[in-house]
Design an enzyme around this catalytic site. Structure first.
Site, PDB file in Angstrom:
ATOM      1  N   HIS A 289       8.927   0.030   8.788  1.00 36.60           N
ATOM      2  CA  HIS A 289       8.333  -1.273   9.068  1.00 36.60           C
ATOM      3  C   HIS A 289       8.516  -2.274   7.930  1.00 36.60           C
ATOM      4  CE1 HIS A 289       6.006   0.938  12.173  1.00 36.60           C
ATOM      5  NE2 HIS A 289       5.719   1.799  11.239  1.00 36.60           N
ATOM      6  N   ASP A 290       8.059  -1.902   6.735  1.00 39.20           N
ATOM      7  CA  ASP A 290       7.972  -2.856   5.621  1.00 39.20           C
ATOM      8  C   ASP A 290       9.352  -3.326   5.170  1.00 39.20           C
ATOM      9  OD1 ASP A 290       5.202  -1.001   4.127  1.00 39.20           O
ATOM     10  OD2 ASP A 290       5.306  -2.328   5.864  1.00 39.20           O
TER      11      ASP A 290
ATOM     12  N   ASP B  76       6.741   1.221   2.473  1.00 38.01           N
ATOM     13  CA  ASP B  76       6.582   0.253   1.378  1.00 38.01           C
ATOM     14  C   ASP B  76       7.594   0.554   0.272  1.00 38.01           C
ATOM     15  OD1 ASP B  76       3.887   1.187   2.547  1.00 38.01           O
ATOM     16  OD2 ASP B  76       3.388  -0.800   1.789  1.00 38.01           O
TER      17      ASP B  76
ATOM     18  N   VAL C  10       2.740  -6.257   2.867  1.00 40.53           N
ATOM     19  CA  VAL C  10       3.163  -5.216   3.820  1.00 40.53           C
ATOM     20  C   VAL C  10       2.122  -4.088   3.890  1.00 40.53           C
ATOM     21  CG1 VAL C  10       5.630  -5.733   3.674  1.00 40.53           C
ATOM     22  CG2 VAL C  10       4.605  -4.125   2.037  1.00 40.53           C
TER      23      VAL C  10
ATOM     24  N   ASP D 212       0.885  -1.176   0.000  1.00 40.57           N
ATOM     25  CA  ASP D 212       0.000   0.000   0.000  1.00 40.57           C
ATOM     26  C   ASP D 212       0.921   1.224   0.000  1.00 40.57           C
ATOM     27  OD1 ASP D 212      -0.894   0.563   3.503  1.00 40.57           O
ATOM     28  OD2 ASP D 212       0.857  -0.458   2.673  1.00 40.57           O
TER      29      ASP D 212
HETATM   30  O1  RIB Z   1       1.579  -0.050  10.797  1.00 38.72           O
HETATM   31  C1  RIB Z   1       2.596   0.061   9.829  1.00 38.72           C
HETATM   32  C2  RIB Z   1       2.107  -0.423   8.498  1.00 38.72           C
HETATM   33  O2  RIB Z   1       0.979   0.351   8.090  1.00 38.72           O
HETATM   34  C3  RIB Z   1       3.156  -0.258   7.380  1.00 38.72           C
HETATM   35  O3  RIB Z   1       3.000  -1.280   6.444  1.00 38.72           O
HETATM   36  C4  RIB Z   1       2.778   1.059   6.770  1.00 38.72           C
HETATM   37  O4  RIB Z   1       3.181   1.158   5.403  1.00 38.72           O
HETATM   38  C5  RIB Z   1       1.291   1.010   6.873  1.00 38.72           C
HETATM   39  O5  RIB Z   1       0.809   0.242   5.779  1.00 38.72           O
HETATM   40 CA    CA Z   2       2.653  -0.707   4.125  1.00 40.45          CA
END
Ligand code: RIB
Ligand code: CA
Length: 314
Positions: free
Chosen positions: A243-244, A15, A125, A10
């Site tokens: 995160h991703d 990402d 992700v 997304d």
């Molecule tokens: O909570 C973090 C996630 O939510 C990550 O994948 C960020 O890109 C959003 O999609």
């Molecule tokens: Ca994401």
């Protein structure tokens, strides 16, 4: 032999870093990317994904657009913090060569997995709407999936609510289907990603790499740090989770995270807890362990991986 992966994204800022890591790492073969409603509307996620592949010189990477809303719940309005951390469109030029491929992402996922040798790892992700829809539409893909590596979930604390992490919270019904699909699942939740932060100093190092990926990652992480410092500060200012990208790095080097094999399910009925990943560390449910759930990450190793991989060019 590189690991074959499909990223379901997304595309937002983290990402985007994950896509560049997957595309440039010699340890991975990025078969393609599918986009899903999440950080922003799915057409923006698609535009952002095309911008990324164009920017790093890999415009032929297949991109297919997927679901535009959650399986069962009303479309959630974007969270203000998310818009400051991601925005709708990435700070990259519109694509000149990269093109959206025809056909729905769910159908491409099904066709690609059925035609595969059972060696393509799925890496969602974002919200799990595409993956759940593909499983429901064609359950035969399940035996073709060696592992699903998910960025999502939270045990200790959420980010969308006190209980839930965004990817799971936006489409908990989809998450529950995927988590219980019976295939090997590795989940990289906030408990891990919040222990692997990237700092402003790291952004200076990324920019000094002198590569398209290094420049883009510096831009995206600086935006993330601005958004986090302003809306959900981490345990140290001037740094943010990506995160991703940590989920993708965990495929390249599994030692970058520490996991527990436990029963995990997703709350879809609670008022305060909807979207919570319920982690049964003490096996109280009597259910079999279904998820390798990461509760820690190695920040120096993660940052070093980003520098090595984003220092590469296509
Ligand atoms: O909570 C973090 C996630 O939510 C990550 O994948 C960020 O890109 C959003 O999609
Ligand atoms: Ca994401």
């Amino acid at each position: 032999m590189p690991t074959k992966v499909i990223l379901d994204v997304d595309t937002g800022t983290d990402d985007a870093v994950a896509l560049m890591v997957a595309a440039l790492s010699p340890d991975l073969e990025l078969i393609g990317a599918t986009t899903v409603n999440g950080n922003t509307a799915v057409h923006n996620c698609t535009e952002n994904t095309l911008r990324v592949f164009d920017w790093i010189g890999l415009p032929l990477t297949p991109v297919h657009q997927g679901m535009s809303r959650p399986l069962a719940r009303p479309q959630m309005t974007q969270l203000n913090p998310a818009s400051r951390i991601h925005g709708d469109l990435l700070d990259l030029p519109p694509p000149t060569s990269a093109r959206l491929q025809p056909g729905h992402a769910v159908d491409w996922l099904i066709d690609t997995l059925l035609a595969s040798d059972g060696d393509v790892t799925l890496v969602p992700v974002g919200p799990l709407t595409n993956i759940a829809t593909a499983i429901q539409k064609e359950p035969a893909i399940l035996e073709k999936i060696p592992e699903i590596v998910i960025m999502g979930g939270a045990h200790d604390h959420g980010n969308s609510t006190a209980s839930a992490e965004f990817n799971i919270w936006l489409d908990p019904e989809a998450a529950r289907i995927v988590v219980n699909c019976g295939r090997p699942i590795r989940m990289i939740p906030l408990d891990a990603t919040h222990r692997a932060l990237v700092s402003l100093d790291d952004c200076r190092t990324l920019r000094a790499l002198g590569t398209p990926a290094g420049e883009a990652a510096a831009r995206f992480v600086e935006k993330r740090i601005d958004g986090y410092d302003a809306t959900q500060p981490m345990h140290r200012a001037g740094a943010a989770p990506v995160h991703d990208a940590l989920a993708v790095c965990s495929i390249i080097d599994p030692s970058v995270i520490r996991t527990h094999l436990i029963p995990v399910d997703v709350e879809t009925g609670g008022e305060l807890s909807v979207g919570r990943t319920v982690c049964d560390f003490r096996f109280r449910s009597g259910r079999p362990a279904n998820v390798h759930f990461a509760m820690d990450a190695d920040e120096p190793t993660f940052v070093a991986m980003l520098m090595e991989i984003l220092g590469r060019t296509a």
